[in-house]
Design a protein around this motif. Structure first.
Motif, PDB file in Angstrom:
ATOM      1  N   ARG A   1       0.841  -1.208   0.000  1.00 50.34           N
ATOM      2  CA  ARG A   1       0.000   0.000   0.000  1.00 50.34           C
ATOM      3  C   ARG A   1       0.870   1.251   0.000  1.00 50.34           C
ATOM      4  O   ARG A   1       0.608   2.206  -0.722  1.00 50.34           O
ATOM      5  CB  ARG A   1      -0.938   0.011   1.210  1.00 50.34           C
ATOM      6  CG  ARG A   1      -2.076  -0.998   1.112  1.00 50.34           C
ATOM      7  CD  ARG A   1      -3.176  -0.758   2.144  1.00 50.34           C
ATOM      8  NE  ARG A   1      -2.727  -0.438   3.483  1.00 50.34           N
ATOM      9  CZ  ARG A   1      -2.508  -1.327   4.457  1.00 50.34           C
ATOM     10  NH1 ARG A   1      -2.713  -2.614   4.237  1.00 50.34           N
ATOM     11  NH2 ARG A   1      -2.110  -0.932   5.654  1.00 50.34           N
TER      12      ARG A   1
ATOM     13  N   LEU B   1       1.156   4.141  -2.735  1.00 49.10           N
ATOM     14  CA  LEU B   1       0.954   5.511  -2.282  1.00 49.10           C
ATOM     15  C   LEU B   1       2.155   6.383  -2.668  1.00 49.10           C
ATOM     16  O   LEU B   1       1.996   7.547  -3.049  1.00 49.10           O
ATOM     17  CB  LEU B   1       0.723   5.533  -0.768  1.00 49.10           C
ATOM     18  CG  LEU B   1       0.237   6.841  -0.158  1.00 49.10           C
ATOM     19  CD1 LEU B   1      -1.047   7.326  -0.815  1.00 49.10           C
ATOM     20  CD2 LEU B   1       0.028   6.668   1.341  1.00 49.10           C
TER      21      LEU B   1
ATOM     22  N   TYR C   1       1.790   7.352  -6.263  1.00 49.60           N
ATOM     23  CA  TYR C   1       0.706   8.334  -6.327  1.00 49.60           C
ATOM     24  C   TYR C   1       1.183   9.708  -5.853  1.00 49.60           C
ATOM     25  O   TYR C   1       0.938  10.724  -6.511  1.00 49.60           O
ATOM     26  CB  TYR C   1      -0.453   7.820  -5.464  1.00 49.60           C
ATOM     27  CG  TYR C   1      -1.660   8.712  -5.449  1.00 49.60           C
ATOM     28  CD1 TYR C   1      -2.567   8.695  -6.502  1.00 49.60           C
ATOM     29  CD2 TYR C   1      -1.919   9.547  -4.370  1.00 49.60           C
ATOM     30  CE1 TYR C   1      -3.697   9.505  -6.490  1.00 49.60           C
ATOM     31  CE2 TYR C   1      -3.039  10.365  -4.351  1.00 49.60           C
ATOM     32  CZ  TYR C   1      -3.928  10.330  -5.410  1.00 49.60           C
ATOM     33  OH  TYR C   1      -5.040  11.133  -5.389  1.00 49.60           O
TER      34      TYR C   1
ATOM     35  N   HIS D   1       1.600  13.391  -7.805  1.00 50.21           N
ATOM     36  CA  HIS D   1       1.043  14.648  -7.313  1.00 50.21           C
ATOM     37  C   HIS D   1       2.144  15.685  -7.073  1.00 50.21           C
ATOM     38  O   HIS D   1       1.914  16.879  -7.276  1.00 50.21           O
ATOM     39  CB  HIS D   1       0.202  14.422  -6.048  1.00 50.21           C
ATOM     40  CG  HIS D   1      -1.212  14.088  -6.372  1.00 50.21           C
ATOM     41  ND1 HIS D   1      -2.181  15.043  -6.559  1.00 50.21           N
ATOM     42  CD2 HIS D   1      -1.812  12.892  -6.584  1.00 50.21           C
ATOM     43  CE1 HIS D   1      -3.326  14.463  -6.866  1.00 50.21           C
ATOM     44  NE2 HIS D   1      -3.126  13.152  -6.888  1.00 50.21           N
TER      45      HIS D   1
ATOM     46  N   ALA E   1      -8.450  16.434  -5.087  1.00 54.37           N
ATOM     47  CA  ALA E   1      -8.691  14.991  -5.215  1.00 54.37           C
ATOM     48  C   ALA E   1      -7.607  14.203  -4.477  1.00 54.37           C
ATOM     49  O   ALA E   1      -7.889  13.191  -3.817  1.00 54.37           O
ATOM     50  CB  ALA E   1      -8.744  14.589  -6.690  1.00 54.37           C
ATOM     51  N   GLY E   2      -6.374  14.684  -4.569  1.00 48.26           N
ATOM     52  CA  GLY E   2      -5.283  14.031  -3.851  1.00 48.26           C
ATOM     53  C   GLY E   2      -5.462  14.102  -2.346  1.00 48.26           C
ATOM     54  O   GLY E   2      -5.241  13.114  -1.636  1.00 48.26           O
TER      55      GLY E   2
ATOM     56  N   ARG F   1      -8.289  14.345  -0.806  1.00 52.49           N
ATOM     57  CA  ARG F   1      -9.398  13.434  -0.473  1.00 52.49           C
ATOM     58  C   ARG F   1      -8.920  11.989  -0.419  1.00 52.49           C
ATOM     59  O   ARG F   1      -9.319  11.223   0.465  1.00 52.49           O
ATOM     60  CB  ARG F   1     -10.536  13.563  -1.495  1.00 52.49           C
ATOM     61  CG  ARG F   1     -11.421  14.743  -1.274  1.00 52.49           C
ATOM     62  CD  ARG F   1     -12.640  14.733  -2.214  1.00 52.49           C
ATOM     63  NE  ARG F   1     -13.000  16.087  -2.511  1.00 52.49           N
ATOM     64  CZ  ARG F   1     -12.649  16.769  -3.598  1.00 52.49           C
ATOM     65  NH1 ARG F   1     -11.933  16.200  -4.546  1.00 52.49           N
ATOM     66  NH2 ARG F   1     -13.022  18.015  -3.750  1.00 52.49           N
ATOM     67  N   THR F   2      -8.069  11.633  -1.372  1.00 53.08           N
ATOM     68  CA  THR F   2      -7.530  10.267  -1.389  1.00 53.08           C
ATOM     69  C   THR F   2      -6.697  10.002  -0.140  1.00 53.08           C
ATOM     70  O   THR F   2      -6.827   8.953   0.503  1.00 53.08           O
ATOM     71  CB  THR F   2      -6.686  10.043  -2.658  1.00 53.08           C
ATOM     72  OG1 THR F   2      -7.548  10.170  -3.799  1.00 53.08           O
ATOM     73  CG2 THR F   2      -6.018   8.688  -2.667  1.00 53.08           C
TER      74      THR F   2
ATOM     75  N   GLU G   1      -8.840   9.498   2.880  1.00 55.84           N
ATOM     76  CA  GLU G   1      -9.359   8.116   2.938  1.00 55.84           C
ATOM     77  C   GLU G   1      -8.275   7.172   3.466  1.00 55.84           C
ATOM     78  O   GLU G   1      -8.539   6.323   4.315  1.00 55.84           O
ATOM     79  CB  GLU G   1      -9.829   7.680   1.548  1.00 55.84           C
ATOM     80  CG  GLU G   1     -10.433   6.313   1.502  1.00 55.84           C
ATOM     81  CD  GLU G   1     -11.728   6.173   2.294  1.00 55.84           C
ATOM     82  OE1 GLU G   1     -11.980   5.055   2.788  1.00 55.84           O
ATOM     83  OE2 GLU G   1     -12.473   7.158   2.428  1.00 55.84           O
ATOM     84  N   ALA G   2      -7.049   7.338   2.989  1.00 58.02           N
ATOM     85  CA  ALA G   2      -5.935   6.493   3.438  1.00 58.02           C
ATOM     86  C   ALA G   2      -5.635   6.712   4.913  1.00 58.02           C
ATOM     87  O   ALA G   2      -5.159   5.796   5.599  1.00 58.02           O
ATOM     88  CB  ALA G   2      -4.692   6.766   2.595  1.00 58.02           C
TER      89      ALA G   2
END
Length: 178
Positions: free
Chosen positions: A13, A17, A20, A24, A123-124, A126-127, A130-131
């Motif tokens: 994970r 991440l 990701y 960003h 959006a990043g 928000r992601t 969540e993480a």
């Protein structure tokens, strides 16, 4: 059919991440450079101050992203940073109907680019929010604050974009009335 990634080991994970976050970071580099450039152009006093504040906030957001990456022990991939930097420089080459000087259309397009970047940043956040439900090294409070700020930035950019569109595409009669 896409397989579920639920229950992946934490190391996997974090690896995903890391990819990701580096993507960003490239976008944040582009956005920071673009915001700084826009803030340094001549504008009406109110617009100039808004763009200076916005550029400072966007630079702070990039610093927060780097701090998050550090807390998660995610290495920075320099090629992503360089790609973001080069992308901002290349964006200056767009055709705007003028060869030597800036067109009023240039600012409109740059405000749209920056607004899209802020949408991507939100959006990043928000992601990451969540993480943060399962990743103890992510601060939910900080991410909530960053998301709220991104939404304010989006609203400001939309206001400036609409004003610039009206300026660029105003008819002669509308200009005479103003």
């Amino acid at each position: 059919m896409e397989r579920s990634h639920a229950g992946q080991p934490r190391a996997e994970r974090l690896r995903l991440l890391g990819v990701y976050l580096n993507d960003h970071l490239g976008g944040a580099t582009f956005g920071t450079d673009l915001a700084r450039r826009l803030a340094n152009l001549p504008h009406e006093p109110g617009t100039a101050e808004s763009l200076r504040r916005l550029a400072a906030e966007i630079a702070e957001d990039r610093a927060h992203l780097l701090d998050i990456m550090k807390r998660l022990d995610v290495p920075v991939h320099r090629h992503k940073v360089v790609a973001g930097w080069m992308g901002e420089k290349a964006s200056r080459l767009k055709t705007n109907g003028r060869l030597v000087r800036r067109s009023p259309l240039s600012l409109l397009l740059e405000l749209e680019m920056l607004r899209l970047g802020v949408e991507g940043k939100a959006a990043g956040w928000r992601t990451l929010r969540e993480a943060a439900e399962t990743e103890p090294n992510l601060s939910k409070g900080l991410l909530d604050d960053l998301l709220e700020r991104a939404e304010r930035q989006r609203d400001l950019l939309e206001k400036l974009r609409v004003e610039q569109a009206a300026h660029v595409f105003a008819s002669d009669r509308a200009t005479e009335r103003a």
